[in-house]
Design a protein around this motif. Structure first.
Motif, PDB file in Angstrom:
ATOM      1  N   GLY A  82      19.414 -31.458  18.203  1.00  0.00           N
ATOM      2  CA  GLY A  82      20.714 -31.154  18.788  1.00  0.00           C
ATOM      3  C   GLY A  82      21.023 -32.014  19.997  1.00  0.00           C
ATOM      4  O   GLY A  82      22.156 -32.468  20.190  1.00  0.00           O
ATOM      5  N   LYS A  83      20.008 -32.273  20.816  1.00  0.00           N
ATOM      6  CA  LYS A  83      20.203 -33.123  21.989  1.00  0.00           C
ATOM      7  C   LYS A  83      20.562 -34.544  21.569  1.00  0.00           C
ATOM      8  O   LYS A  83      21.418 -35.177  22.186  1.00  0.00           O
ATOM      9  CB  LYS A  83      18.950 -33.120  22.866  1.00  0.00           C
ATOM     10  CG  LYS A  83      18.795 -31.856  23.671  1.00  0.00           C
ATOM     11  CD  LYS A  83      17.589 -31.902  24.573  1.00  0.00           C
ATOM     12  CE  LYS A  83      17.464 -30.570  25.309  1.00  0.00           C
ATOM     13  NZ  LYS A  83      16.413 -30.602  26.314  1.00  0.00           N
ATOM     14  N   VAL A  84      19.904 -35.029  20.513  1.00  0.00           N
ATOM     15  CA  VAL A  84      20.204 -36.371  20.012  1.00  0.00           C
ATOM     16  C   VAL A  84      21.639 -36.428  19.488  1.00  0.00           C
ATOM     17  O   VAL A  84      22.378 -37.363  19.797  1.00  0.00           O
ATOM     18  CB  VAL A  84      19.197 -36.786  18.909  1.00  0.00           C
ATOM     19  CG1 VAL A  84      19.626 -38.068  18.226  1.00  0.00           C
ATOM     20  CG2 VAL A  84      17.797 -36.930  19.492  1.00  0.00           C
ATOM     21  N   LYS A  85      22.037 -35.425  18.712  1.00  0.00           N
ATOM     22  CA  LYS A  85      23.407 -35.385  18.184  1.00  0.00           C
ATOM     23  C   LYS A  85      24.427 -35.322  19.319  1.00  0.00           C
ATOM     24  O   LYS A  85      25.453 -36.002  19.288  1.00  0.00           O
ATOM     25  CB  LYS A  85      23.608 -34.165  17.279  1.00  0.00           C
ATOM     26  CG  LYS A  85      23.141 -34.348  15.877  1.00  0.00           C
ATOM     27  CD  LYS A  85      23.503 -33.119  15.044  1.00  0.00           C
ATOM     28  CE  LYS A  85      22.815 -33.153  13.712  1.00  0.00           C
ATOM     29  NZ  LYS A  85      23.049 -31.930  12.942  1.00  0.00           N
ATOM     30  N   GLU A  86      24.149 -34.479  20.293  1.00  0.00           N
ATOM     31  CA  GLU A  86      25.079 -34.342  21.409  1.00  0.00           C
ATOM     32  C   GLU A  86      25.228 -35.674  22.147  1.00  0.00           C
ATOM     33  O   GLU A  86      26.342 -36.105  22.462  1.00  0.00           O
ATOM     34  CB  GLU A  86      24.609 -33.258  22.372  1.00  0.00           C
ATOM     35  CG  GLU A  86      25.561 -33.043  23.533  1.00  0.00           C
ATOM     36  CD  GLU A  86      25.092 -31.984  24.512  1.00  0.00           C
ATOM     37  OE1 GLU A  86      25.897 -31.619  25.388  1.00  0.00           O
ATOM     38  OE2 GLU A  86      23.940 -31.518  24.419  1.00  0.00           O
ATOM     39  N   ALA A  87      24.106 -36.331  22.404  1.00  0.00           N
ATOM     40  CA  ALA A  87      24.148 -37.619  23.093  1.00  0.00           C
ATOM     41  C   ALA A  87      24.885 -38.666  22.264  1.00  0.00           C
ATOM     42  O   ALA A  87      25.690 -39.442  22.804  1.00  0.00           O
ATOM     43  CB  ALA A  87      22.723 -38.095  23.396  1.00  0.00           C
ATOM     44  N   ALA A  88      24.645 -38.686  20.964  1.00  0.00           N
ATOM     45  CA  ALA A  88      25.337 -39.637  20.090  1.00  0.00           C
ATOM     46  C   ALA A  88      26.839 -39.371  20.104  1.00  0.00           C
ATOM     47  O   ALA A  88      27.642 -40.311  20.120  1.00  0.00           O
ATOM     48  CB  ALA A  88      24.794 -39.545  18.670  1.00  0.00           C
ATOM     49  N   GLY A  89      27.214 -38.117  20.105  1.00  0.00           N
ATOM     50  CA  GLY A  89      28.621 -37.763  20.167  1.00  0.00           C
ATOM     51  C   GLY A  89      29.276 -38.209  21.458  1.00  0.00           C
ATOM     52  O   GLY A  89      30.407 -38.698  21.457  1.00  0.00           O
ATOM     53  N   LYS A  90      28.541 -38.067  22.562  1.00  0.00           N
ATOM     54  CA  LYS A  90      29.078 -38.503  23.856  1.00  0.00           C
ATOM     55  C   LYS A  90      29.257 -40.015  23.887  1.00  0.00           C
ATOM     56  O   LYS A  90      30.268 -40.518  24.355  1.00  0.00           O
ATOM     57  CB  LYS A  90      28.148 -38.060  24.990  1.00  0.00           C
ATOM     58  CG  LYS A  90      28.263 -36.602  25.329  1.00  0.00           C
ATOM     59  CD  LYS A  90      27.355 -36.215  26.486  1.00  0.00           C
ATOM     60  CE  LYS A  90      27.484 -34.736  26.776  1.00  0.00           C
ATOM     61  NZ  LYS A  90      26.603 -34.314  27.871  1.00  0.00           N
ATOM     62  N   VAL A  91      28.245 -40.739  23.395  1.00  0.00           N
ATOM     63  CA  VAL A  91      28.283 -42.199  23.427  1.00  0.00           C
ATOM     64  C   VAL A  91      29.415 -42.739  22.560  1.00  0.00           C
ATOM     65  O   VAL A  91      30.108 -43.678  22.944  1.00  0.00           O
ATOM     66  CB  VAL A  91      26.921 -42.790  22.977  1.00  0.00           C
ATOM     67  CG1 VAL A  91      27.013 -44.283  22.724  1.00  0.00           C
ATOM     68  CG2 VAL A  91      25.857 -42.502  24.024  1.00  0.00           C
ATOM     69  N   THR A  92      29.599 -42.141  21.387  1.00  0.00           N
ATOM     70  CA  THR A  92      30.625 -42.630  20.459  1.00  0.00           C
ATOM     71  C   THR A  92      31.991 -42.007  20.703  1.00  0.00           C
ATOM     72  O   THR A  92      32.968 -42.411  20.077  1.00  0.00           O
ATOM     73  CB  THR A  92      30.216 -42.348  19.001  1.00  0.00           C
ATOM     74  OG1 THR A  92      30.080 -40.942  18.804  1.00  0.00           O
ATOM     75  CG2 THR A  92      28.917 -43.042  18.644  1.00  0.00           C
ATOM     76  N   GLY A  93      32.048 -41.020  21.583  1.00  0.00           N
ATOM     77  CA  GLY A  93      33.317 -40.351  21.851  1.00  0.00           C
ATOM     78  C   GLY A  93      33.725 -39.392  20.733  1.00  0.00           C
ATOM     79  O   GLY A  93      34.881 -39.030  20.604  1.00  0.00           O
ATOM     80  N   ASN A  94      32.750 -38.966  19.937  1.00  0.00           N
ATOM     81  CA  ASN A  94      33.012 -38.070  18.808  1.00  0.00           C
ATOM     82  C   ASN A  94      32.755 -36.630  19.253  1.00  0.00           C
ATOM     83  O   ASN A  94      31.611 -36.178  19.327  1.00  0.00           O
ATOM     84  CB  ASN A  94      32.121 -38.454  17.626  1.00  0.00           C
ATOM     85  CG  ASN A  94      32.453 -37.695  16.365  1.00  0.00           C
ATOM     86  OD1 ASN A  94      32.894 -36.554  16.413  1.00  0.00           O
ATOM     87  ND2 ASN A  94      32.217 -38.337  15.233  1.00  0.00           N
ATOM     88  N   ASP A  95      33.833 -35.928  19.554  1.00  0.00           N
ATOM     89  CA  ASP A  95      33.714 -34.555  20.048  1.00  0.00           C
ATOM     90  C   ASP A  95      33.078 -33.623  19.024  1.00  0.00           C
ATOM     91  O   ASP A  95      32.354 -32.689  19.377  1.00  0.00           O
ATOM     92  CB  ASP A  95      35.082 -34.003  20.449  1.00  0.00           C
ATOM     93  CG  ASP A  95      35.667 -34.721  21.661  1.00  0.00           C
ATOM     94  OD1 ASP A  95      34.896 -35.315  22.443  1.00  0.00           O
ATOM     95  OD2 ASP A  95      36.902 -34.681  21.823  1.00  0.00           O
TER      96      ASP A  95
END
Length: 59
Positions: free
Chosen positions: A18-31
């Motif tokens: 979940g932390k990896v997904k959250e970070a990836a979402g932040k980096v890519t701007g994918n809410d």
């Protein structure tokens, strides 16, 4: 029925993923991905809590 150790391990794995997904979402701007990561972390917290509860019942 899963054991307390299985629940704890699955909870830890879900929190990490979940932390990896959250970070990836932040980096890519994918809410949406960020929200999925946060939800998966919450699921991990619940699984870990379930494992802790099973341990405390055994004692």
């Amino acid at each position: 029925m899963s054991s307390a150790n299985d629940d704890k391990a699955n909870g830890t794995a879900n929190k990490a993923a979940g932390k990896v997904k959250e970070a990836a979402g932040k980096v890519t701007g994918n809410d949406k991905t960020e929200a999925k990561g946060q939800a998966q972390q919450a699921k991990g917290d619940l699984q870990k809590g379930k494992g802790d509860l099973k341990d405390s019942i055994k004692k």
